[in-house]
Motif scaffolding. Sequence first.
Motif, PDB file in Angstrom:
ATOM      1  N   THR A 159       0.829  -1.202   0.000  1.00  0.00           N
ATOM      2  CA  THR A 159       0.000   0.000   0.000  1.00  0.00           C
ATOM      3  C   THR A 159       0.865   1.255   0.000  1.00  0.00           C
ATOM      4  OG1 THR A 159      -1.743  -1.173   1.203  1.00  0.00           O
ATOM      5  CG2 THR A 159      -1.821   1.225   1.232  1.00  0.00           C
ATOM      6  N   ARG A 160       1.891   1.248   0.798  1.00  0.00           N
ATOM      7  CA  ARG A 160       2.797   2.405   0.838  1.00  0.00           C
ATOM      8  C   ARG A 160       3.515   2.571  -0.499  1.00  0.00           C
ATOM      9  NH1 ARG A 160       3.219   4.505   5.808  1.00  0.00           N
ATOM     10  NH2 ARG A 160       2.681   3.206   7.604  1.00  0.00           N
ATOM     11  N   ALA A 161       3.883   1.457  -1.108  1.00  0.00           N
ATOM     12  CA  ALA A 161       4.545   1.533  -2.411  1.00  0.00           C
ATOM     13  C   ALA A 161       3.610   2.108  -3.464  1.00  0.00           C
ATOM     14  CB  ALA A 161       5.019   0.136  -2.830  1.00  0.00           C
ATOM     15  N   ALA A 162       2.344   1.702  -3.419  1.00  0.00           N
ATOM     16  CA  ALA A 162       1.374   2.190  -4.406  1.00  0.00           C
ATOM     17  C   ALA A 162       1.141   3.680  -4.285  1.00  0.00           C
ATOM     18  CB  ALA A 162       0.057   1.436  -4.259  1.00  0.00           C
ATOM     19  N   LEU A 163       1.281   4.218  -3.071  1.00  0.00           N
ATOM     20  CA  LEU A 163       1.041   5.638  -2.851  1.00  0.00           C
ATOM     21  C   LEU A 163       2.280   6.487  -3.131  1.00  0.00           C
ATOM     22  CD1 LEU A 163      -1.046   5.434   0.436  1.00  0.00           C
ATOM     23  CD2 LEU A 163      -1.880   5.875  -1.877  1.00  0.00           C
ATOM     24  N   GLY A 164       3.399   5.837  -3.451  1.00  0.00           N
ATOM     25  CA  GLY A 164       4.626   6.567  -3.724  1.00  0.00           C
ATOM     26  C   GLY A 164       4.672   7.139  -5.124  1.00  0.00           C
ATOM     27  N   LYS A 165       5.819   7.734  -5.451  1.00  0.00           N
ATOM     28  CA  LYS A 165       5.979   8.419  -6.734  1.00  0.00           C
ATOM     29  C   LYS A 165       5.839   7.453  -7.901  1.00  0.00           C
ATOM     30  CE  LYS A 165       9.213  11.345  -9.296  1.00  0.00           C
ATOM     31  NZ  LYS A 165      10.539  12.021  -9.289  1.00  0.00           N
ATOM     32  N   ASP A 166       6.575   6.347  -7.866  1.00  0.00           N
ATOM     33  CA  ASP A 166       6.505   5.337  -8.937  1.00  0.00           C
ATOM     34  C   ASP A 166       5.704   4.150  -8.426  1.00  0.00           C
ATOM     35  OD1 ASP A 166       8.137   6.889 -10.642  1.00  0.00           O
ATOM     36  OD2 ASP A 166       9.921   6.165  -9.580  1.00  0.00           O
ATOM     37  N   LEU A 300     -12.842  -3.523   8.203  1.00  0.00           N
ATOM     38  CA  LEU A 300     -13.704  -4.642   8.574  1.00  0.00           C
ATOM     39  C   LEU A 300     -12.886  -5.888   8.923  1.00  0.00           C
ATOM     40  CD1 LEU A 300     -16.644  -4.338   6.018  1.00  0.00           C
ATOM     41  CD2 LEU A 300     -16.389  -3.297   8.285  1.00  0.00           C
ATOM     42  N   ALA A 301     -11.655  -5.968   8.388  1.00  0.00           N
ATOM     43  CA  ALA A 301     -10.775  -7.088   8.721  1.00  0.00           C
ATOM     44  C   ALA A 301      -9.995  -6.837  10.003  1.00  0.00           C
ATOM     45  CB  ALA A 301      -9.806  -7.350   7.571  1.00  0.00           C
ATOM     46  N   GLY A 302     -10.193  -5.672  10.615  1.00  0.00           N
ATOM     47  CA  GLY A 302      -9.505  -5.363  11.853  1.00  0.00           C
ATOM     48  C   GLY A 302      -8.139  -4.732  11.661  1.00  0.00           C
ATOM     49  N   GLU A 303      -7.772  -4.417  10.414  1.00  0.00           N
ATOM     50  CA  GLU A 303      -6.469  -3.812  10.135  1.00  0.00           C
ATOM     51  C   GLU A 303      -6.576  -2.292  10.196  1.00  0.00           C
ATOM     52  OE1 GLU A 303      -3.363  -5.297   9.671  1.00  0.00           O
ATOM     53  OE2 GLU A 303      -4.611  -6.787  10.646  1.00  0.00           O
ATOM     54  N   THR A 304      -6.952  -1.773  11.337  1.00  0.00           N
ATOM     55  CA  THR A 304      -7.199  -0.344  11.452  1.00  0.00           C
ATOM     56  C   THR A 304      -5.919   0.479  11.443  1.00  0.00           C
ATOM     57  OG1 THR A 304      -7.302  -0.621  13.855  1.00  0.00           O
ATOM     58  CG2 THR A 304      -9.376  -0.664  12.661  1.00  0.00           C
ATOM     59  N   ASP A 309      -3.335   4.852   8.451  1.00  0.00           N
ATOM     60  CA  ASP A 309      -2.204   5.442   7.730  1.00  0.00           C
ATOM     61  C   ASP A 309      -2.625   5.894   6.336  1.00  0.00           C
ATOM     62  OD1 ASP A 309      -0.522   5.082   9.842  1.00  0.00           O
ATOM     63  OD2 ASP A 309       0.371   3.223   9.088  1.00  0.00           O
ATOM     64  N   VAL A 310      -3.368   5.033   5.635  1.00  0.00           N
ATOM     65  CA  VAL A 310      -3.789   5.364   4.277  1.00  0.00           C
ATOM     66  C   VAL A 310      -4.859   6.447   4.292  1.00  0.00           C
ATOM     67  CG1 VAL A 310      -4.782   4.444   2.158  1.00  0.00           C
ATOM     68  CG2 VAL A 310      -3.227   3.038   3.517  1.00  0.00           C
ATOM     69  N   ALA A 311      -5.806   6.337   5.206  1.00  0.00           N
ATOM     70  CA  ALA A 311      -6.919   7.282   5.252  1.00  0.00           C
ATOM     71  C   ALA A 311      -6.471   8.682   5.631  1.00  0.00           C
ATOM     72  CB  ALA A 311      -7.980   6.799   6.238  1.00  0.00           C
ATOM     73  N   GLY A 312      -5.353   8.790   6.337  1.00  0.00           N
ATOM     74  CA  GLY A 312      -4.878  10.113   6.712  1.00  0.00           C
ATOM     75  C   GLY A 312      -4.636  10.983   5.498  1.00  0.00           C
ATOM     76  N   ALA A 313      -4.044  10.396   4.442  1.00  0.00           N
ATOM     77  CA  ALA A 313      -3.768  11.163   3.231  1.00  0.00           C
ATOM     78  C   ALA A 313      -4.976  11.247   2.319  1.00  0.00           C
ATOM     79  CB  ALA A 313      -2.601  10.524   2.479  1.00  0.00           C
ATOM     80  N   GLY A 317      -8.547  11.147   7.704  1.00  0.00           N
ATOM     81  CA  GLY A 317      -8.735  10.392   8.939  1.00  0.00           C
ATOM     82  C   GLY A 317      -9.982   9.531   8.896  1.00  0.00           C
ATOM     83  N   LEU A 318     -10.096   8.649   9.881  1.00  0.00           N
ATOM     84  CA  LEU A 318     -11.245   7.755  10.007  1.00  0.00           C
ATOM     85  C   LEU A 318     -12.046   8.106  11.259  1.00  0.00           C
ATOM     86  CD1 LEU A 318      -9.564   4.313   9.167  1.00  0.00           C
ATOM     87  CD2 LEU A 318     -11.075   5.666   7.701  1.00  0.00           C
ATOM     88  N   PRO A 319     -13.316   7.725  11.309  1.00  0.00           N
ATOM     89  CA  PRO A 319     -14.121   7.977  12.515  1.00  0.00           C
ATOM     90  C   PRO A 319     -13.482   7.347  13.746  1.00  0.00           C
ATOM     91  CG  PRO A 319     -15.521   7.276  10.704  1.00  0.00           C
ATOM     92  CD  PRO A 319     -14.110   7.068  10.255  1.00  0.00           C
ATOM     93  N   GLN A 320     -13.518   8.058  14.850  1.00  0.00           N
ATOM     94  CA  GLN A 320     -12.937   7.578  16.097  1.00  0.00           C
ATOM     95  C   GLN A 320     -14.011   7.516  17.181  1.00  0.00           C
ATOM     96  OE1 GLN A 320      -9.672   6.515  16.335  1.00  0.00           O
ATOM     97  NE2 GLN A 320      -9.755   6.826  14.112  1.00  0.00           N
ATOM     98  N   GLY A 321     -13.651   6.956  18.328  1.00  0.00           N
ATOM     99  CA  GLY A 321     -14.599   6.853  19.425  1.00  0.00           C
ATOM    100  C   GLY A 321     -15.664   5.822  19.123  1.00  0.00           C
TER     101      GLY A 321
END
Length: 524
Positions: A159-166, A300-304, A309-313, A317-321
């Motif tokens: 995921t981090r690689a996909a969001l990079g320059k190349d 939904l898989a619990g990988e919050t 990290d992805v949703a920040g950009a 952000g994601l809903p909290q509380g």
Amino acid sequence: MSQEKPPLPEDEVRHSSVTVASLVAMPGLGLVVRAGEASLDRPVRWVHTSELDDPVPYLEGGELLLTTGLKLGKGKEKLRQYVHRLADAGVAGLGIGVGLSYDEVPGMLVEAASERGLPLLEVPQPTPFIAISKAVTAALAAEQYKAVATSFEAQEELTRAALGKDGTTAVIAKLAGRLGGWAALYDASGTAVVVAPDWAARRAGRLRPEVERLRGRPAPASMALQGDTQGTQDYVVLQSLGADRRARGFLAVGTEDRLTSGERYVVNAAVALLTLTLERSRDLRSAEDRMRTALLRLVLAGETVIAKDVAGALLGGLPQGTVRVLVAEGDGDGLAELGDRAEQAAARTGEPLLLAPEGERLVLVAVDGGMVHQVCTDLAADLDTVAVGVSAPTTLEAAGAAAAEAERALAVALRSGRRSVDHEEVGAGSLLPLLGDEAVQAFADGLLRPLREHDRTSRGDLEASLRAWLSRHGQWDAAAADLGVHRHTLRYRMRRVEELLGRSLDDTDVRMELWMALRASAET
């Protein structure tokens, strides 16, 4: 009693490091090999203890079977047949506990196990069978945890690689490194545009005919191949990339061995990321929707942690509380309006929102009691073409279970004709409105047909008698009084019911099914 086995796919068993040899090497167990030395590399899927002379019906294969031989005796032919049955059943090995039935492992068992190449272990008297079970369970659990952790780590890296320059090039390189093989990305024409490592370019080029075959199928589609590539036996998975049934590219991965389930998870993550990258240039909104769907699935898989990290950009952000999961179903226009209104409410109030299409549905994760939550439920009440199921309040980390709650609430809404149903209402309602379902009606008609055919041609109202008897919980006098007949007459009718249906009314499940069938008939 048989113990429940944890799910372990066949490819994971094949790659498992929990083997007969690894158990023998554990100093605390004191296991001694008496036969089958050449087969100690067999993977152990589970440990099963049985004193039956034929435990095969309770085996699935891959077990280390432990026994004291309590019912085996010392007959040579019986012992020989016992070993051969276990070998045919595919057990990983046989452990004989000495000190109870046998002072030492019988020679006939050793001879038979040697004939079949079956690992035969002597379990010393001080070693309890439960110690071996615990050792295998702990080893399998550690192995599965490692596989899951590695898969999630790989997904985060991709995921981090996909969001990079190349992004595209980086994803292919990371994927090849993770699999210990090679990976190639082809464009829509079937030309390889990215290959990693560089030495795999010729292997990727040889797949052109297979890529052409896959081009003729609606996306997504895939095929698994095995062939000799430059003297190397490669296992290759080829996958089309694209949405709306149109392939916009293709991904190939090649490895020395078949992919494990964890590796397939990594490939699937790469497929999702590459598909999003290819679709982005075509339609930004569509790409954003798919990224949100990927984020939703992570949540939904619990990988919050990864999702945040992805949703920040992407989303800020994601809903909290305390949050709720809402699942909406309806026509395209209604879902589009619901999504637009939710996003507008989030923009006005600054509430974080995760909204993503999931098939023909729209899934939202919103702050409990917030404006988005309120807007969605209010709008559903006004729209005739949309129904919404709402989960109970929960946390983002538990959104997977909440989504299942929302699905159940939506099912109730669709069946009952309501526009919005909270999960809290599901348990407080009644099952009876659900009995109008066509499948339930068909079941009821089929189950009660013999009674109705009897009642049309013979004396005695069997269906009404059955209804009265069941409503009185099998109390003969009370049911007979309701029908105005003698209890002996009612007993005769119930015997006829059993004969016609071929079922026993002493069976609680049969009574339940008959009562539900009668109630379903009453609902029509």
